[in-house]
Design an enzyme around this catalytic site. Structure first.
Site, PDB file in Angstrom:
ATOM      1  N   SER A   1       0.873  -1.549  -0.235  1.00 20.40           N
ATOM      2  CA  SER A   1      -0.297   0.295   0.170  1.00 20.40           C
ATOM      3  C   SER A   1       1.098   1.392  -0.185  1.00 20.40           C
ATOM      4  O   SER A   1       1.683   1.041  -0.044  1.00 20.40           O
ATOM      5  CB  SER A   1      -0.946  -0.225   1.267  1.00 20.40           C
ATOM      6  OG  SER A   1       0.102   0.434   2.548  1.00 20.40           O
ATOM      7  N   LYS A   2       0.118   2.453  -0.259  1.00 17.89           N
ATOM      8  CA  LYS A   2       0.928   3.296   0.160  1.00 17.89           C
ATOM      9  C   LYS A   2       2.073   3.524   1.080  1.00 17.89           C
ATOM     10  O   LYS A   2       3.055   4.519   0.757  1.00 17.89           O
ATOM     11  CB  LYS A   2      -0.211   4.748   0.070  1.00 17.89           C
ATOM     12  CG  LYS A   2      -0.614   5.014  -1.764  1.00 17.89           C
ATOM     13  CD  LYS A   2      -1.465   6.270  -0.862  1.00 17.89           C
ATOM     14  CE  LYS A   2      -1.782   7.065  -2.520  1.00 17.89           C
ATOM     15  NZ  LYS A   2      -2.521   5.851  -2.480  1.00 17.89           N
TER      16      LYS A   2
END
Ligand code: GLU
Length: 484
Positions: free
Chosen positions: A254-255
């Site tokens: 994820s980010k």
């Protein structure tokens, strides 16, 4: 089914930028189709109006095109099974809802969001599996009318009977689910939009999809979808649920882990071939541990069975390693075209610069580029008169002997003329004779003065590209900057 032409689909929901996990799913489907001479369909699942955005849709098309994952049917392209955007297929879903209602497999549910949430919390508190307990399943007509008169608009739920749902997954083997854990699920929302599991079954069937290849996060959806296939009397496609991409900490990528969207990698200057190659080898292995694979090789050797069951860990260093190789192997003229936006965003206006000269520069520095945006750190040698000196370069000139090397080199240049390559080697010989310096003691002061750095491409090549006048200008500048 045996002789049916292979048809696969990539079915993203355009509610954000294309994540590399989804790009990998797209790649697997595309490779599977190309390997078997089948059809690769793009279907946009945009029924979640609040989250879907046309900007994301357009970016999606751009990203897929950039990666070279061309679709045979889908939005923009069309085909015999369209429309390919779910928002344009609402009447189809309604028809199918009616057909299930006629079979008495569906019922309207008037429960409000808060009631459902309360039920969920109560189940969690009593340590039971949270699911819909069927409150509206057996409403009488009078009860239904009462709810309607209260202004409630129903969603529609599919009835589940207790059973074991079992299917064969090409990657995972036999997968089993107990329907007990599921509960009657919504297939049509109160706003008239189909739920994902409902629309996907209808579309996969109507689009003649033979193989559904998607991430393992959809495994439990597959169980629900199989119940719908049965209810409609359709033959389900073959399923393959591949592993997901994880960060180094083994949590879903994820980010938090850094760049995760195709757009981000593209903006940084990753080449599409490198990203494609990386996603193609991630989580699988190829014969002879081969890691550098062209698009054609990926197609030729692709096997979905090989896609690993365990999660694939994203290793950005490996992607960068591949990218540097692809940059190096790109023909310089093509590379220049790819570099132009990065040169511009590094603040260089090269509109008046001779292309042949630029190509000489790129040819020289391309082995130092890991990502395209690195080019910004390599052009000051050639394009900036007022280049900045690194601290190391500044230190070098503080030593009188080093400074003398540079002065003598300049002196020779000022007083002599020859073709650049010759002039450079004669000037070096001259300095050598005068100072008795050689090797690093001779080259490093000249490199520092000429380039402002202590590392970089071969000095003779730099000099040839710069030529005498530009070199002198830079050497003067060096003294100005270090004595100021
Ligand atoms: N729209 C779904 C998603 O983006 C598609 C999943 C599927 O391939 O069925 O996750």
């Amino acid at each position: 089914m045996k002789d049916k032409k292979t048809r696969v689909r990539f079915a993203p929901s355009p509610s954000g930028e294309l994540h590399i996990g989804n790009a990998r799913t797209a790649l697997f489907n595309w490779l599977f189709a190309r390997h078997r001479n089948g059809t690769f369909v793009l279907r946009v699942e945009d029924t979640d109006e609040a989250r879907s955005d046309i900007v994301f849709q357009n970016n999606l098309y751009e990203d897929l095109k950039w990666l070279g994952l061309d679709w045979d049917e889908g939005p923009v392209k069309n085909g015999a099974y369209g429309p390919y955007r779910q928002s344009e297929r609402l009447d189809i879903y309604k028809r199918h809802l009616i057909s299930l209602m006629e079979k008495n497999l569906v019922y309207p549910c008037y429960c409000a969001q808060e009631e459902l949430e309360e039920e969920r919390q109560n189940l969690i508190l009593s340590k039971r599996m949270p699911r819909y307990m069927g409150k509206c399943r057996n409403l009488t007509d009078a009860e239904k009318n009462k709810k309607k008169n209260e202004g409630r608009v129903p969603s529609f739920r599919f009835k589940i009977e207790p059973q074991v749902i079992e299917f064969e997954d090409i990657i995972r083997g036999t997968v089993r689910f107990e329907s007990e854990a599921i509960g009657d699920f919504i297939i049509m929302r109160s706003n008239g939009m189909p739920a994902y599991n409902f629309a996907v079954v209808i579309d996969d069937h109507l689009m003649d999809i033979t193989h559904v290849i998607r991430g393992e996060d959809h495994l439990s959806n597959t169980a629900l979808q199989l119940l719908l296939y049965r209810a409609f009397g359709y033959n389900p496609p073959v399923f393959a649920h591949h592993s997901l991409i994880f960060g180094k900490d083994r949590t879903k990528l994820s980010k938090r882990h850094g760049s995760v969207s195709v757009g981000e990698f593209r903006k940084k200057g990753i080449l599409p071939e490198a990203l494609l190659n990386y996603l193609g080898i991630l989580g699988t292995s190829y014969p002879n541990a081969q890691e550098l694979l062209s698009r054609e090789e990926l197609i030729k050797h692709f096997s979905i069975e090989r896609a690993s069951k365990s999660g694939a860990v994203f290793d950005e260093d490996k992607l960068l390693w591949l990218n540097a190789i692809y940059i190096r192997n790109t023909e310089t003229r093509d590379l220049l075209l790819k570099l132009l936006p990065f040169i511009e965003s590094a603040g260089y206006d090269i509109s008046g610069v001779d292309e042949k000269w630029l190509i000489e520069i790129i040819d020289l520095v391309k082995t130092d580029l890991v990502i395209l945006s690195d080019i910004g750190n390599h052009l000051d040698i050639f394009l900036d008169d007022k280049y900045k000196l690194t601290n190391e370069a500044k230190e070098i000139i503080k030593n009188d002997e080093n400074s003398n090397v540079v002065r003598l080199f300049m002196e020779y240049l000022k007083n002599n003329n020859a073709e650049a390559g010759m002039l450079y080697s004669d000037a070096l010989k001259y300095v050598k004779r005068q100072t008795n310096k050689k090797g690093k003691d001779l080259f490093m002061p000249i490199r520092a003065a000429l380039t402002g750095k202590t590392t970089g491409p071969q000095l003779d090549k730099i000099f040839s590209i710069l030529g005498k006048d530009a070199a002198l200008k830079r050497l003067n500048n060096y003294f100005l900057q270090t004595t100021a």
